[in-house]
Motif scaffolding. Structure first.
Motif, PDB file in Angstrom:
ATOM      1  N   GLY A 211      30.335  36.412  29.491  1.00 54.59           N
ATOM      2  CA  GLY A 211      30.175  37.560  30.370  1.00 54.59           C
ATOM      3  C   GLY A 211      30.594  37.341  31.804  1.00 54.59           C
ATOM      4  N   ARG A 212      31.120  36.179  32.127  1.00 53.65           N
ATOM      5  CA  ARG A 212      31.606  35.933  33.482  1.00 53.65           C
ATOM      6  C   ARG A 212      32.915  36.691  33.710  1.00 53.65           C
ATOM      7  N   VAL A 213      33.103  37.246  34.906  1.00 50.58           N
ATOM      8  CA  VAL A 213      34.315  37.981  35.256  1.00 50.58           C
ATOM      9  C   VAL A 213      35.017  37.260  36.403  1.00 50.58           C
ATOM     10  N   ILE A 214      36.333  37.162  36.314  1.00 51.16           N
ATOM     11  CA  ILE A 214      37.141  36.463  37.318  1.00 51.16           C
ATOM     12  C   ILE A 214      38.199  37.425  37.837  1.00 51.16           C
ATOM     13  N   ILE A 215      38.374  37.479  39.168  1.00 53.84           N
ATOM     14  CA  ILE A 215      39.225  38.478  39.804  1.00 53.84           C
ATOM     15  C   ILE A 215      40.187  37.797  40.766  1.00 53.84           C
ATOM     16  N   GLY A 216      41.463  38.161  40.694  1.00 54.64           N
ATOM     17  CA  GLY A 216      42.469  37.636  41.602  1.00 54.64           C
ATOM     18  C   GLY A 216      42.722  38.579  42.763  1.00 54.64           C
ATOM     19  N   SER A 217      43.024  38.031  43.950  1.00 52.80           N
ATOM     20  CA  SER A 217      43.224  38.822  45.158  1.00 52.80           C
ATOM     21  C   SER A 217      44.616  38.587  45.727  1.00 52.80           C
ATOM     22  N   ILE A 218      45.352  39.700  45.937  1.00 50.61           N
ATOM     23  CA  ILE A 218      46.658  39.584  46.601  1.00 50.61           C
ATOM     24  C   ILE A 218      46.458  39.345  48.093  1.00 50.61           C
ATOM     25  N   GLY A 219      45.568  40.131  48.699  1.00 49.50           N
ATOM     26  CA  GLY A 219      45.406  40.080  50.146  1.00 49.50           C
ATOM     27  C   GLY A 219      44.828  38.783  50.648  1.00 49.50           C
ATOM     28  N   LYS A 220      43.768  38.277  50.002  1.00 45.78           N
ATOM     29  CA  LYS A 220      43.132  37.029  50.441  1.00 45.78           C
ATOM     30  C   LYS A 220      43.788  35.799  49.822  1.00 45.78           C
ATOM     31  N   ARG A 221      44.678  36.027  48.808  1.00 46.13           N
ATOM     32  CA  ARG A 221      45.378  34.941  48.124  1.00 46.13           C
ATOM     33  C   ARG A 221      44.389  33.972  47.469  1.00 46.13           C
ATOM     34  N   SER A 222      43.259  34.487  47.038  1.00 43.78           N
ATOM     35  CA  SER A 222      42.198  33.644  46.479  1.00 43.78           C
ATOM     36  C   SER A 222      41.693  34.274  45.190  1.00 43.78           C
ATOM     37  N   ILE A 223      40.722  33.597  44.558  1.00 47.70           N
ATOM     38  CA  ILE A 223      40.174  34.043  43.285  1.00 47.70           C
ATOM     39  C   ILE A 223      38.662  34.138  43.407  1.00 47.70           C
ATOM     40  N   PHE A 224      38.102  35.255  42.908  1.00 49.99           N
ATOM     41  CA  PHE A 224      36.671  35.507  42.966  1.00 49.99           C
ATOM     42  C   PHE A 224      36.066  35.348  41.572  1.00 49.99           C
ATOM     43  N   SER A 225      34.759  35.075  41.530  1.00 51.63           N
ATOM     44  CA  SER A 225      34.041  34.921  40.269  1.00 51.63           C
ATOM     45  C   SER A 225      32.764  35.746  40.315  1.00 51.63           C
ATOM     46  N   VAL A 226      32.414  36.341  39.166  1.00 48.77           N
ATOM     47  CA  VAL A 226      31.195  37.132  39.043  1.00 48.77           C
ATOM     48  C   VAL A 226      30.344  36.503  37.948  1.00 48.77           C
ATOM     49  N   LYS A 227      29.136  36.089  38.271  1.00 47.08           N
ATOM     50  CA  LYS A 227      28.256  35.479  37.284  1.00 47.08           C
ATOM     51  C   LYS A 227      27.885  36.484  36.204  1.00 47.08           C
ATOM     52  N   PRO A 228      27.629  36.014  34.977  1.00 47.90           N
ATOM     53  CA  PRO A 228      27.257  36.937  33.904  1.00 47.90           C
ATOM     54  C   PRO A 228      26.099  37.847  34.307  1.00 47.90           C
ATOM     55  N   GLY A 229      26.302  39.158  34.171  1.00 46.73           N
ATOM     56  CA  GLY A 229      25.267  40.126  34.480  1.00 46.73           C
ATOM     57  C   GLY A 229      25.184  40.525  35.931  1.00 46.73           C
ATOM     58  N   ASP A 230      25.885  39.820  36.842  1.00 45.56           N
ATOM     59  CA  ASP A 230      25.838  40.157  38.259  1.00 45.56           C
ATOM     60  C   ASP A 230      26.763  41.334  38.558  1.00 45.56           C
ATOM     61  N   SER A 231      26.553  41.942  39.717  1.00 45.24           N
ATOM     62  CA  SER A 231      27.357  43.095  40.115  1.00 45.24           C
ATOM     63  C   SER A 231      28.203  42.836  41.355  1.00 45.24           C
TER      64      SER A 231
END
Length: 482
Positions: A211-231
């Motif tokens: 259930g973990r979600v991972i998101i890529g960013s063009i503007g910040k040139r970085s990668i974000f992570s969302v813990k399972p169940g978090d918003s």
């Protein structure tokens, strides 16, 4: 000789299997945890012919670094006639800690399924009535000819499990299939995932079986992570030393414990001052960089990634209208199919997905969907356009959904999420949700929920002079089980 190792194979979970033709045994060698920056230290698990005492010793303590939620399902329901201890034992066998089974390789760490094996957490049983006894019989007999999957399951999962161990695994599978959503996750999935910060401009998201979600960013040139169940997304992998490249497609490959990410210049192939477009491989847990691969054709634009059942990574090169591939364990990308197969340059080759032995890719500018057969040796067949029963409008990110369908976002108009059911070279489209005013760019699936990411790219690229940056977010859509 007392022992003679003779045969060697690699399982879908990365474990090694070694046969001993003197003792008539098979050994399983698996890696658990460790420093991502150091060479892995492998430990030999008990051989499959080990006696009860040896197996009991292994069960006393899970390996350091093993799946963090191993044992969590043992707090759930117990099938009639079984015991809590049996469910707990089945949990450890399922996660490879006892008996040499490799259930997670096909069914995922939490039983949510993979391209190789079905989701075990639902109640759609194809080979039994879903009872504890029925599940045990399926495990014992195996599934030589799956009804909905390409890969068969050998008897007892390919391990020398005792009848009691089979019953224990069946009890565990029954338990996880009888969890309610509120019990398994602690709460319903969040209706929205927010990505705090200014000028994030996310372009792609992916998810893991827990259930973990991972998101890529063009503007910040970085990668974000969302813990399972978090918003709320949190910064995870920071920007690197190549300032001209933003993060486009991201794909979580649990089979190789890799997060694949496309790094490209937002200004496209006309940007000759930045570093070349690159595919990067990160450790899926730690975020440590494992490798980088420059795309093979000059002026390339790495856009999105899909991974086949054999671990081959496929990459859409938007600028050159090509699909590149990296075979598992390979050292460099190679052009797999192109040369006008998807139309001339300018068609914007974009979203990519694998269903069984076929690869699907779309073109954003010309609003088409193509299919390419994957040969037995991995070679590309002839690309052909999929005949759709309604037009798609500026398709972008897409993900495989079950054995015969694709979830796809359309950025045209007000934006929508659609399901395409594939039959041969034709596709039947069902609109699941309309209304993504900030530009739908990508989709990922967490259980019964799809999260649709809005990138606000009109602000980034200045195509709408009146557009203003809003909160960056992904919204949930209940899509059910495939």
């Amino acid at each position: 000789a007392e022992h003679r190792p003779s045969g060697l194979a690699v399982g879908p979970d990365g474990a090694l299997y070694v046969s001993d033709d003197v003792r008539g045994r098979i050994y399983r060698i698996a890696y658990y945890g460790g420093d991502a920056g150091a060479l892995p230290q492998y430990t030999a698990c008990p051989n499959l012919a080990a006696g009860p005492g040896e197996l009991a010793a292994t069960a006393a303590k899970p390996p350091e670094g093993a799946h963090p939620d191993a044992g969590a399902a043992a707090a759930g329901p117990v099938p009639p006639g079984a015991t809590r201890a049996m469910v707990d034992l089945g949990d450890r066998i399922y996660h490879g800690q006892i008996g040499g089974a490799a259930c997670t390789g096909c069914h995922g760490e939490r039983g949510l399924g993979s391209p190789l094996g079905p989701d075990l957490t639902g109640k759609n049983w194809l080979w039994s009535d879903g009872s504890w006894e029925g599940i045990a019989k399926t495990i014992t007999d195996g599934v030589p000819q799956p009804k909905q999957y390409r890969s068969p399951m050998p008897p007892r999962g390919g391990a020398q499990l005792t009848p009691d161990q089979v019953k224990a695994v069946a009890a565990y599978v029954w338990a996880i299939s009888h969890f309610e959503k509120s019990t398994a996750g602690g709460a319903p999935p969040p209706a929205e995932i927010s990505i705090p910060g200014e000028r994030i401009f996310p372009e792609s998201l992916t998810s893991t079986s827990d259930g973990r979600v991972i998101i890529g960013s063009i503007g910040k040139r970085s990668i974000f992570s969302v813990k399972p169940g978090d918003s709320t997304a949190e910064p995870w992998i920071p920007a690197d030393s190549e300032p001209g490249l933003g993060v486009f497609g991201v794909f979580a490959d649990e089979g190789s414990n890799t997060l694949w990410a496309c790094f490209s210049s937002p200004r496209g192939s006309r940007d000759t001052s930045s570093a070349p477009s690159t595919l990067k491989a990160f450790h899926l847990q730690t975020g440590a960089l494992k490798a980088r691969y420059v795309l093979p054709t000059p002026g390339a634009f790495c856009n999105d990634i899909a991974v086949g059942a054999d671990g081959t990574a496929y990459i859409s090169d938007t600028a050159n209208m090509e699909v590149d591939r990296l075979v598992r364990g390979g050292s460099q990308l190679a052009v797999w199919v192109g040369n006008g197969a998807f139309g001339p340059k300018g068609g914007v080759l974009d979203g990519i997905s694998v269903l069984g032995n076929r690869l699907f890719v779309n073109t954003l500018a010309t609003s088409k969907l193509f299919v390419v057969p994957i040969g037995l040796e991995g070679q590309a067949g002839s690309a052909s356009e999929v005949k759709l029963d309604r037009p798609i409008d500026r398709p972008d990110g897409m993900r495989s959904f079950g054995d015969d369908s694709i979830l796809i976002v359309e950025g045209g108009g007000n934006g929508r999420l659609s399901l395409i059911q594939i039959t041969g070279d034709s596709g039947h489209i069902t609109t699941l949700k309309e209304g993504y005013p900030d530009g739908a760019v990508s989709v990922t699936i967490v259980g019964d929920t799809a999260y649709v990411l809005e990138g606000q790219l009109k602000v980034l690229f200045g195509s709408d002079p009146l557009a203003q940056t809003k909160k960056f977010h992904a919204t949930a859509v209940d899509v059910g089980r495939p």
